[in-house]
Design a protein around this motif. Structure first.
Motif, PDB file in Angstrom:
ATOM      1  N   ARG A 292      16.024  34.696  12.612  1.00 43.38           N
ATOM      2  CA  ARG A 292      14.135  34.744  12.727  1.00 43.38           C
ATOM      3  C   ARG A 292      14.292  35.913  11.627  1.00 43.38           C
ATOM      4  O   ARG A 292      12.529  36.499  12.209  1.00 43.38           O
ATOM      5  CB  ARG A 292      15.346  36.697  13.650  1.00 43.38           C
ATOM      6  N   TRP A 293      14.742  36.298  10.750  1.00 43.03           N
ATOM      7  CA  TRP A 293      13.952  36.449   9.718  1.00 43.03           C
ATOM      8  C   TRP A 293      12.712  35.817   9.122  1.00 43.03           C
ATOM      9  O   TRP A 293      11.735  35.858   9.047  1.00 43.03           O
ATOM     10  CB  TRP A 293      15.144  37.420   8.624  1.00 43.03           C
ATOM     11  N   ILE A 294      13.527  34.771   8.803  1.00 43.83           N
ATOM     12  CA  ILE A 294      12.312  33.558   8.328  1.00 43.83           C
ATOM     13  C   ILE A 294      11.599  33.099   8.939  1.00 43.83           C
ATOM     14  O   ILE A 294      10.231  32.996   8.707  1.00 43.83           O
ATOM     15  CB  ILE A 294      13.300  31.992   8.174  1.00 43.83           C
ATOM     16  N   THR A 295      11.671  33.051  10.136  1.00 46.63           N
ATOM     17  CA  THR A 295      10.693  32.963  11.065  1.00 46.63           C
ATOM     18  C   THR A 295       9.898  33.959  11.296  1.00 46.63           C
ATOM     19  O   THR A 295       8.448  33.255  11.259  1.00 46.63           O
ATOM     20  CB  THR A 295      11.174  32.364  12.085  1.00 46.63           C
ATOM     21  N   ALA A 296       9.884  34.453  11.349  1.00 51.70           N
ATOM     22  CA  ALA A 296       9.390  36.006  11.412  1.00 51.70           C
ATOM     23  C   ALA A 296       8.091  36.295   9.312  1.00 51.70           C
ATOM     24  O   ALA A 296       7.369  36.659   9.842  1.00 51.70           O
ATOM     25  CB  ALA A 296       9.757  37.388  11.681  1.00 51.70           C
ATOM     26  N   SER A 297       8.804  35.969   9.093  1.00 51.08           N
ATOM     27  CA  SER A 297       8.326  36.072   7.661  1.00 51.08           C
ATOM     28  C   SER A 297       7.072  34.790   7.746  1.00 51.08           C
ATOM     29  O   SER A 297       5.695  35.649   6.621  1.00 51.08           O
ATOM     30  CB  SER A 297       9.207  35.927   6.529  1.00 51.08           C
TER      31      SER A 297
END
Length: 207
Positions: free
Chosen positions: A181-186
């Motif tokens: 999720r962090w990668i997608t949001a970033s």
């Protein structure tokens, strides 16, 4: 040829909108969807290369005003795509926090990954000018300029897809998957920043 190869490897490997989209897609929707996004981006690159080649030989003339409006449209599209992704991540986080079942978006309501990759890849039509300025410097690799352009275009596509595939496979690492999720949001946030910066630069430059 070696100089050209080194230049495009450095250029393509540098994280940009397409890399961020492919990585975000692979992290959120799986490797197969990431590959489809990469295929779409490669189709966009091939289209831009073809158009640039036609411009080199004087077959096609493109208005500067048309390029500006296409770039504005592309920036708006990328912005909407990034905002939609960020909203989806925020919604999923809320659902997880409330311990409610995950309500996946129906596949019919999703823009196919191959189209997402294509539209992001072609969102900056001024890349055509880059290809027009870049390719002619290397047409001397053969005695036939058309053959040279075909070889350069094929090498670009091969390197582009290989590097994007490397980014996709990196998403299989457990450490990367745990931060999905962090990668997608970033990635979506980076896309949004690039789109806003591109839109501001285009509008100010046109004025």
């Amino acid at each position: 040829m070696l100089a050209y190869f080194a230049a495009i490897v450095l250029l393509i490997a540098t994280p940009g909108p397409v890399v961020m989209l492919v990585v975000g897609t692979a992290a959120r929707r799986g490797i197969s969807q990431g590959i489809l996004a990469a295929v779409g981006a490669n189709v966009a690159s091939l289209l831009l290369i073809t158009l640039a080649t036609l411009m080199v030989f004087g077959v096609v003339l493109v208005s500067d005003h048309l390029l500006v409006w296409l770039q504005i449209s592309g920036c708006i599209f990328v912005s909407l795509l990034a905002i939609r992704t960020l909203y989806g991540e925020w919604r999923d986080t809320r659902i997880s926090g409330d311990q409610r079942p995950y309500a996946a978006t129906p596949a019919s309501q999703r823009l196919p990954a191959v189209f997402r990759g294509f539209f992001v890849g072609i969102a900056n039509p001024k890349d055509v000018l880059f290809f027009v300025a870049f390719f002619p410097q290397f047409v001397g690799i053969t005695s036939n300029s058309r053959a040279s352009l075909a070889i350069l275009a094929a090498l670009w596509i091969a390197v582009d897809f290989t590097i994007l595939s490397g980014y996709i496979l990196a998403c299989r690492h457990p450490m990367i998957q745990s931060r999905q999720r962090w990668i997608t949001a970033s990635s979506a946030g980076f896309l949004l920043v690039l789109a806003i910066a591109g839109l501001a630069g285009t509008v100010s430059g046109d004025v």
